[in-house]
Structures are given as C-alpha cells and as structure tokens.
Enzyme design. Structure first.
Site, PDB file in Angstrom:
ATOM      1  N   LYS A 176      98.857  56.149  17.319  1.00 31.08           N
ATOM      2  CA  LYS A 176      99.501  56.997  16.317  1.00 31.08           C
ATOM      3  C   LYS A 176     100.064  58.247  16.976  1.00 31.08           C
ATOM      4  CE  LYS A 176      98.310  54.443  12.729  1.00 31.08           C
ATOM      5  NZ  LYS A 176      98.004  53.232  13.518  1.00 31.08           N
ATOM      6  N   ASP A 177     101.028  58.883  16.288  1.00 32.27           N
ATOM      7  CA  ASP A 177     101.606  60.123  16.776  1.00 32.27           C
ATOM      8  C   ASP A 177     100.536  61.206  16.887  1.00 32.27           C
ATOM      9  OD1 ASP A 177     103.913  58.711  16.535  1.00 32.27           O
ATOM     10  OD2 ASP A 177     104.780  59.914  14.925  1.00 32.27           O
ATOM     11  N   LYS A 178     100.717  62.101  17.834  1.00 29.50           N
ATOM     12  CA  LYS A 178      99.751  63.189  18.014  1.00 29.50           C
ATOM     13  C   LYS A 178      99.818  64.185  16.857  1.00 29.50           C
ATOM     14  CE  LYS A 178      98.475  66.980  21.120  1.00 29.50           C
ATOM     15  NZ  LYS A 178      98.595  68.070  20.140  1.00 29.50           N
TER      16      LYS A 178
END
Length: 411
Positions: free
Chosen positions: A78-80
């Site tokens: 997932k995106d940070k």
C-alpha cells in the site's frame, strides 16, 4: 469547477486534482475473505496503519516480535502516505499484543490455517478526500468514463517510485545484466537527488563517510553501502535487500513495458475492442480476472467476445512480458515486439540464472476496469476496485493528478 488550472490545461478543462495532503485523506481498506480457525496455524492481524510504507511496517512488526520478517506475509503493498486497513499473517507462536507504536493499531486478530500471500484479496475499498475539482465535475467525468467502458488499467505512478521515479530504470539495468550500474542509479540519480551524500559516495566510494552521512531512515541504501564495505563491489549488492524489495525493480520495469503497450493499444484499437489473436479473461464484478479460464480470440468468435466485453463479462489482457510470457500472436503483437526491440530486451532476459531471485516469469493484465459503488460527496470519493487496480489511475482520468505522497524511501 475549481479554478486551479495550469496554463496549458485551461483549454482542455482538466483540473489539477490534489490528493494525500494529509495521510488520513486517503483511506484504503482491504476486502478479504480469510477463513477463521480457533486452532489455526497462523495468527492473522487486521491493523490500521497511518503513514507507514508496507515493507517498513513489516520490519517494525518483526523487530517488535523478535522474529524474522520472512515469517510475516501480507496480501498487498500500500501507499505510504495513507490510512490503511490491512491484513498480516504471522507464522510464529507470538503475542501480538506487544505491538504498539505510533501509526499502528490492531483492529482484529484471529487464528487461521490460511497462509496469506500477495494477491489474496477480493478488492480494495477507497475513501479519498481531494481538492481542485467540484463534486459535480467528478460525477460528470465518472459517468462519461463508465459510458466509454471504464478506465485504462495502467500501473499507477507509485509503481515507479515516489519522489524518485526511477524504479523501472533500475529494473531495466538489472534485466539487461548491468547490475553495478543498477546499484549506482539506485543510490544516486542526478535527475532526482539533491543530497550531497548520495553524489559523494558514488564519486568517492568512501563507504565509511557514507555510513556516517546517509540517514538511518534510508536503511536499504545503507544495507547496500554495507555490502560494498564488505565486498568492495556493487555486483550482487541487491542481495543485501529483502528479496521482495529487490524484485520490485524488475516488476516496475515490466509495468513500464505494459503501460507503453497499453497506451499504443488504446491509440490503435480503442480501450475495449478485442481483435483476433488476443487473449481475454472472464472477470467478476470487481474486474478480477479468472486466469484459469483464458479465452483465445479468433475470427469466428471475435464479435461474440466484443459483446461480452460490452456487458463486462470479459476483458482483453495484454502481456506483462517475462520469461514465460511473450508478445501476443495478434496484429498488435507486432507492436509489442517493436517495443521490446526499442528497449533491447527479449523475454529470455527475464530469466536470471546468475541471480534467480531477480527472475520474473511474467503475467497478463486486463486492459480496463470500472470502479464499483462509486460516489462523490463533499470532496470525498468513495469506491471499490479489484485487486491490483490503482485508485490513482482512476483519479487521473478525471484530471491531472498531484499526489503528495512524495516521501523518498528509495522506491
């Protein structure tokens, strides 16, 4: 409509849509059906994670539990800069209640005999606050997109890095056997890097000074510098990284090739038209393809296939080039071959005998998808996408995307 336009965009009436100004503005929740078993072999935790990169949170969990990170698996990266509701599988007899650190909260825990692997998701549900466009504009663009058969299923920009969008360039060097150049580009890319310590190390190879100057937050870069300090060569330095990270470079390059092919495919044939020689897959309501049931398109069935595509029962799938997946046998396959020729690569180069963990067999990816249960209200979009389909790609069809997820973690 927002007046936030760049000068050359006003004629095209494409607003600049901004997301992730705050991590909590971008929520993604995994939709998964993991069977529970009171005496199951594995511990499954469902956690809320804010502003953590997936690989880094795995390292933190492993450190807190005093186990190898190899004993922790997950279904998707997932995106940070986001709020994530994500599942993790722990293959060790540990007490997960000790997990307590900023930006991480356990929502649920249970036992299961199911070992969680990448892709073990049904879908991802998104709730995204945005700026730069009105709700009415987004609704109109959504309706137009649905009328056109969905949106192109490009790999999202985060696949190629955050601030340093060179992950695929590093991957290209790996695939073509230029390992030392790949490591050098990972450590210092003059297009993106302004930090003196990066440039100085590549120029001087003074690893002692580099280990003093490189921030400890850049742990992967420091691992590679440590490898160089021991071996005095960059060759093999990717062995210093976790295997799932080093293969990301190769996957990014494959994604780059796919995006190039899809762009030319749309230009030549449109978004959803099948032609003889294509491969198509049945899809579910989230546009997850059933890859166990490929449909080969020919002169006899092409009209029927296109009717099923219009009804969202099938989708054409282009190749993700790898050692076992090459260009199509269709007319478009000649264009796919030309792209590989321009890149000076062929499918055999994705089988890496020297570093087998950097090999990739390839795959297929559908050319388009649609969001499920889409709504927009008060500058918040709410929708669900199938696994591996990027929310940022969807939003890019509505306007020119500005993603504030610009923290550099090397990927």
């Amino acid at each position: 409509m927002s007046s936030t336009m760049s000068a050359d965009q006003s004629n095209r009436a494409r607003p600049v849509i901004r997301i992730k100004e705050n991590p909590e503005d971008f929520t993604v929740e995994e939709v998964a059906d993991i069977p529970k078993s009171d005496n199951g072999k594995y511990t499954i935790i469902k956690a809320e994670i804010i502003d953590w990169d997936t690989n880094r949170i795995v390292e933190e969990i492993a450190s807190a539990l005093r186990i190898s990170r190899k004993r922790i698996s997950y279904a998707g990266t997932k995106d940070k800069r986001a709020r994530k509701i994500q599942y993790f599988c722990i293959n060790a007899p540990v007490d997960v209640s000790v997990l307590a650190f900023k930006g991480f909260r356990i929502i649920d825990r249970f036992r299961s005999d199911h070992y969680l692997r990448l892709g073990d998701l049904t879908a991802n549900h998104f709730r995204i606050r945005f700026q730069g466009a009105s709700d009415d504009y987004i609704e109109q663009r959504y309706e137009k997109m649905m009328e056109c058969g969905g949106f192109p299923n490009y790999f999202g920009q985060q696949r190629f890095g955050s601030r340093r969008r060179n992950t695929h360039d590093v991957g290209r060097l790996i695939v073509t056997g230029r390992y030392e150049d790949a490591v050098r580009l990972y450590l210092y890319d003059e297009r993106y890097d302004i930090e003196d310590y990066r440039r100085e190390f590549i120029e001087t190879l003074d690893y002692n000074r580099a280990l003093e100057k490189f921030p400890r937050t850049l742990r992967f870069e420091r691992s590679i510098i440590g490898y160089y300090a021991q071996h005095h060569t960059f060759k093999g330095a990717f062995d210093a990284l976790p295997k799932n990270l080093s293969i990301m470079f190769v996957h990014a390059y494959q994604s780059y090739l796919f995006n190039r092919m899809l762009s030319l495919r749309i230009e030549k044939y449109g978004l959803n038209r099948a032609i003889p020689g294509d491969t198509a897959f049945p899809v579910d309501r989230y546009f997850n393809p059933d890859k166990s049931r490929p449909v080969e398109v020919n002169e006899v069935n092409v009209d029927t296939i296109n009717q099923l595509i219009e009804r969202d029962r099938l989708r054409v799938a282009l190749p993700i080039i790898g050692s076992e997946v090459g260009p199509d046998q269709s007319d478009f396959g000649e264009i796919e071959k030309k792209i590989l020729e321009e890149e000076h690569v062929d499918r055999s180069m994705f089988r890496n005998s020297e570093y087998p963990h950097l090999s990739s067999t390839g795959d297929r990816r559908i050319v388009s998808a649609k969001p499920v249960d889409f709504s927009v209200s008060n500058s918040v979009m709410d929708f669900t996408l199938g696994r591996g389909i990027y929310a940022t790609t969807l939003i890019s069809t509505f306007g020119d995307l500005v993603d504030f997820d610009a923290e550099s973690d090397g990927f």
